[in-house]
Scaffold this active site. Structure first.
Site, PDB file in Angstrom:
ATOM      1  N   GLY A  99       0.960  -1.159   0.118  1.00 55.75           N
ATOM      2  CA  GLY A  99      -0.312  -0.029   0.083  1.00 55.75           C
ATOM      3  C   GLY A  99       0.736   1.332  -0.261  1.00 55.75           C
ATOM      4  O   GLY A  99       2.107   1.250   0.432  1.00 55.75           O
TER       5      GLY A  99
ATOM      6  N   ASP B 199      -1.527  -8.657   1.205  1.00 57.71           N
ATOM      7  CA  ASP B 199      -0.347  -8.594   0.441  1.00 57.71           C
ATOM      8  C   ASP B 199       0.000 -10.183  -0.041  1.00 57.71           C
ATOM      9  O   ASP B 199       0.361 -10.608  -1.202  1.00 57.71           O
ATOM     10  CB  ASP B 199       0.639  -8.201   1.054  1.00 57.71           C
ATOM     11  CG  ASP B 199       0.966  -6.662   1.104  1.00 57.71           C
ATOM     12  OD1 ASP B 199       0.243  -5.914   0.224  1.00 57.71           O
ATOM     13  OD2 ASP B 199       1.363  -6.217   2.061  1.00 57.71           O
TER      14      ASP B 199
ATOM     15  N   HIS C 167       0.011   0.868   9.253  1.00 58.60           N
ATOM     16  CA  HIS C 167      -1.224   1.317   8.929  1.00 58.60           C
ATOM     17  C   HIS C 167      -2.278   1.822   9.664  1.00 58.60           C
ATOM     18  O   HIS C 167      -3.399   2.190   9.333  1.00 58.60           O
ATOM     19  CB  HIS C 167      -1.843   0.048   8.119  1.00 58.60           C
ATOM     20  CG  HIS C 167      -1.040  -0.720   7.214  1.00 58.60           C
ATOM     21  ND1 HIS C 167      -0.325  -1.726   7.570  1.00 58.60           N
ATOM     22  CD2 HIS C 167      -0.668  -0.729   5.789  1.00 58.60           C
ATOM     23  CE1 HIS C 167       0.382  -2.212   6.546  1.00 58.60           C
ATOM     24  NE2 HIS C 167       0.364  -1.597   5.532  1.00 58.60           N
TER      25      HIS C 167
ATOM     26  N   ASP D 283      11.329  41.483  24.326  1.00 60.66           N
ATOM     27  CA  ASP D 283      10.605  40.465  25.020  1.00 60.66           C
ATOM     28  C   ASP D 283      10.761  40.618  26.321  1.00 60.66           C
ATOM     29  O   ASP D 283      10.646  39.726  27.435  1.00 60.66           O
ATOM     30  CB  ASP D 283      11.117  38.990  24.670  1.00 60.66           C
ATOM     31  CG  ASP D 283      12.661  38.554  24.707  1.00 60.66           C
ATOM     32  OD1 ASP D 283      13.157  39.663  25.102  1.00 60.66           O
ATOM     33  OD2 ASP D 283      13.018  37.871  24.041  1.00 60.66           O
TER      34      ASP D 283
ATOM     35  N   CYS E  64      15.942  42.269  28.556  1.00 61.32           N
ATOM     36  CA  CYS E  64      17.258  43.135  28.451  1.00 61.32           C
ATOM     37  C   CYS E  64      17.914  43.320  29.686  1.00 61.32           C
ATOM     38  O   CYS E  64      19.247  43.096  29.893  1.00 61.32           O
ATOM     39  CB  CYS E  64      17.000  44.331  27.734  1.00 61.32           C
ATOM     40  SG  CYS E  64      18.448  45.396  27.444  1.00 61.32           S
TER      41      CYS E  64
ATOM     42  N   GLY F 114      26.231  42.139  12.985  1.00 63.17           N
ATOM     43  CA  GLY F 114      24.863  42.380  13.472  1.00 63.17           C
ATOM     44  C   GLY F 114      24.054  43.068  12.577  1.00 63.17           C
ATOM     45  O   GLY F 114      23.038  43.125  12.664  1.00 63.17           O
TER      46      GLY F 114
ATOM     47  N   ASP G 241      15.682  52.996  23.423  1.00 59.69           N
ATOM     48  CA  ASP G 241      16.197  51.641  22.970  1.00 59.69           C
ATOM     49  C   ASP G 241      16.838  51.083  24.476  1.00 59.69           C
ATOM     50  O   ASP G 241      17.883  51.609  24.916  1.00 59.69           O
ATOM     51  CB  ASP G 241      17.029  51.496  21.990  1.00 59.69           C
ATOM     52  CG  ASP G 241      17.469  50.300  21.996  1.00 59.69           C
ATOM     53  OD1 ASP G 241      16.815  49.250  21.322  1.00 59.69           O
ATOM     54  OD2 ASP G 241      18.599  49.823  22.199  1.00 59.69           O
TER      55      ASP G 241
ATOM     56  N   GLY H 188      18.909  48.786  24.922  1.00 62.34           N
ATOM     57  CA  GLY H 188      20.462  48.494  24.737  1.00 62.34           C
ATOM     58  C   GLY H 188      21.444  49.605  24.551  1.00 62.34           C
ATOM     59  O   GLY H 188      22.280  49.529  25.243  1.00 62.34           O
TER      60      GLY H 188
END
Length: 583
Positions: free
Chosen positions: A58, A116, A224, A410, A413, A496, A565, A567
């Site tokens: 099959g 079969d 199967h 998220d 930091c 980066g 920011d 960072g």
């Protein structure tokens, strides 16, 4: 509800799958009017009088069976509808294509399923009546069944592939049909398979074949979608593999495969369709560990997607007790597109679990080395004070930086910077940082932030510090420190991808670099640093009104970005901490 699938129609999906196979592999051909694929060079094989090998079943088990057609394996394959045995007329058409006029004869490798056996049996008897030389090998190596009662027998599973490989290699060597059948039957008696599943599969146009809870898995199922012999709670890969092999080798089972110390085996780790490569490799590792813990010699391992049950998330483990002849057959060359061969260590004939390669240490991980220019103890104490001041400020600023990061990131930091600062402080206090050798110090800092900070900030600071180390190798003057700053910033920009004006930490770094460059030759270094601190703070504040063109904030709607920011603010914080420590 029918499960989503990338097909054009349920009725035509098998035919279009076969058409795709031959389109990708033009060394194969579809037999007109049938769901049969045959080697394109079959006439040469027949003319050489070599035994031809056929298998089939099959569809839904791809890459089986058509993926194993080629020199060294199958001569052809017959496909039925999904999970349905192929009809006798197609099997007979395949037998005629590879067996008629072939003095070597044809071997049918058939899985031990009732459909079969019946359909291949009908075709075989008709072919023999036509004068075609033919034999059949039934593969039934399933070890899930525990009852001695009369049943349909052991299912033919992934051991079918090993049988195809062994018989195909022997046929390629020119062995007779009788010799091949004898070796194949011996091999089948020496193999066993056990399966596990974490989710069902679904036939095109239908829903799932069975249901499993989120915390359940099924042991001993077929290919199967039929249920297994035991439903269990999901467990770790190690525990799952132990359960599988304990069942496979349990003497309490009538279908078990004996395993004892000193045995030599081949192991096939097969993906049932929906298991990730990551999971499959973990399962392979655990399977090898289990067998080697029993002092079994695992001479060959095959790990991959060999015979599937559509998209079922699960795996099967097949063991074959091997000798030199079977190893030779498994190692024999084949160009069948779906067969993959393990890479053995150079100069070896059997697989051995390799030891880990010793890592080559470089300057960045060597502690106490004398590489790099030194500074006196007084200057080293200033460096110590600067590092401690930076770490203290970043630890105290965790909440502030996290709050800024909730706008465009998220929200971690500050936590990321705190982790790095704490790791540096720990190393500083334990004398793990050589503050009198700036070159070694900066490389050590790069290693710490890479290992401990995580995230893009950790990677960027590691880049910055790794590149900044080189100018300090032979020189520790104020100009060398400035050159280190420039080298570090250049590396961050190159890897980066952020530029000044993109609303990232690069804005603060760029402000410091330009201010120092302009003032280093005009005023005392400490005053130049004071000017750089002011410029950096202004640059960090200005990021509040910039469009984000790099970093995670670039994926956030502009109207949500109203704060600086994080960072960039962090750079201003630690540069100011260095200045304050020095004054």
């Amino acid at each position: 509800m029918a499960t989503k699938k990338f097909i054009n129609s349920v009725d035509r999906c098998v035919d279009e799958c076969l058409a795709g196979v031959v389109a990708v592999n033009p060394g194969l051909q579809i037999l007109e009017g049938h769901r049969v694929i045959i080697r394109a060079d079959i006439d040469q094989v027949k003319a050489a009088g070599k035994v031809t090998i056929l298998c089939g079943g099959g569809s839904g088990h791809e890459p089986a069976h058509a993926g194993y057609i080629g020199p060294g394996m199958l001569s052809g394959a017959i496909a039925g509808a999904v999970f349905t045995s192929p009809p006798p007329n197609s099997i007979l058409a395949a037998i005629r294509a590879v067996g008629k006029g072939n003095s070597g004869g044809t071997l049918l490798v058939v899985t031990n399923y009732t459909g079969d056996r019946l359909n291949f049996g009908i075709a075989a008897e008709r072919a023999k009546a036509e004068g075609i030389k033919l034999e059949m090998v039934i593969v039934g190596e399933d070890t899930a069944l525990t009852s001695d009662d009369k049943t349909a027998g052991r299912r033919g599973l992934i051991g079918t592939l090993l049988t195809m490989k062994i018989t195909g290699a022997l046929a390629d060597e020119g062995k007779s049909l009788e010799e091949i059948v004898e070796v194949a039957n011996q091999a089948v008696s020496r193999m066993g398979t056990i399966g596990i599943s974490a989710s069902p599969c679904s036939v095109p146009g239908s829903g799932p074949s069975f249901q499993l809870g989120q915390d359940e898995m099924e042991l001993g199922l077929g290919i199967h979608g039929e249920a297994g012999v035991r439903r269990m709670k999901i467990s770790s890969a190690k525990e799952t593999l132990k359960t599988m092999f304990d069942h496979l080798s349990s003497e309490a089972s009538s279908t078990h495969l004996p395993i004892k110390s000193g045995d030599h085996v081949a192991l096939m780790v097969n993906n049932l369709g929906g298991t990730s490569v990551l999971e499959l490799n973990i399962m392979a590792k655990e399977a090898i560990d289990y067998l080697e813990s029993k002092h079994v010699k695992v001479d060959r391992v095959y790990c991959g997607t060999f015979m599937t049950s559509l998209e079922m998330a699960g795996a099967t483990m097949t063991l074959l007790h091997i000798d030199d002849q079977l190893k030779r057959c498994l190692d024999a060359s084949t160009s069948a597109p779906a067969w993959s061969k393990p890479l053995l260590q150079p100069g070896t004939t059997d697989r051995v679990t390799p030891k880990q390669m010793a890592a080559v240490c470089g300057t960045s991980s060597d502690k106490g080395t004398d590489v790099g220019s030194k500074v006196d103890a007084g200057f080293g104490q200033k460096i110590y004070k600067c590092i401690k001041s930076v770490c203290d400020v970043l630890i105290q600023s965790e909440n502030k930086l996290n709050k800024l990061d909730t706008e465009g990131g998220d929200g971690d930091c500050g936590t990321t910077h705190r982790r790095g600062a704490e790791a540096i402080l720990k190393s500083l206090k334990s004398a793990g940082l050589n503050v009198t050798c700036p070159y070694q110090l900066v490389l050590s800092l790069a290693h710490i932030v890479e290992q401990e900070m995580g995230g893009s900030s950790g990677a960027l600071y590691s880049l910055f510090l790794s590149a900044a180390a080189l100018p300090l190798m032979q020189d520790t003057s104020s100009m060398a420190w400035f050159a280190a700053l420039e080298k570090g910033i250049s590396a961050m920009a190159r890897y980066g991808g952020a530029d000044p004006g993109d609303r990232t930490m690069m804005d603060s770094f760029h402000a410091a670099q330009m201010t120092l460059k302009e003032n280093m030759s005009k005023v005392e270094p400490l005053m130049a640093l004071e000017l750089a601190v002011k410029a950096t703070e202004e640059a960090a504040e200005s990021t509040a009104t910039m469009p984000a063109r790099a970093g995670r904030a670039s994926y956030v709607s502009a109207d949500r970005l109203s704060q600086p920011d994080p960072g960039a603010v962090a750079v201003a914080m630690w540069l100011k901490a260095i200045y304050q420590a020095l004054v």
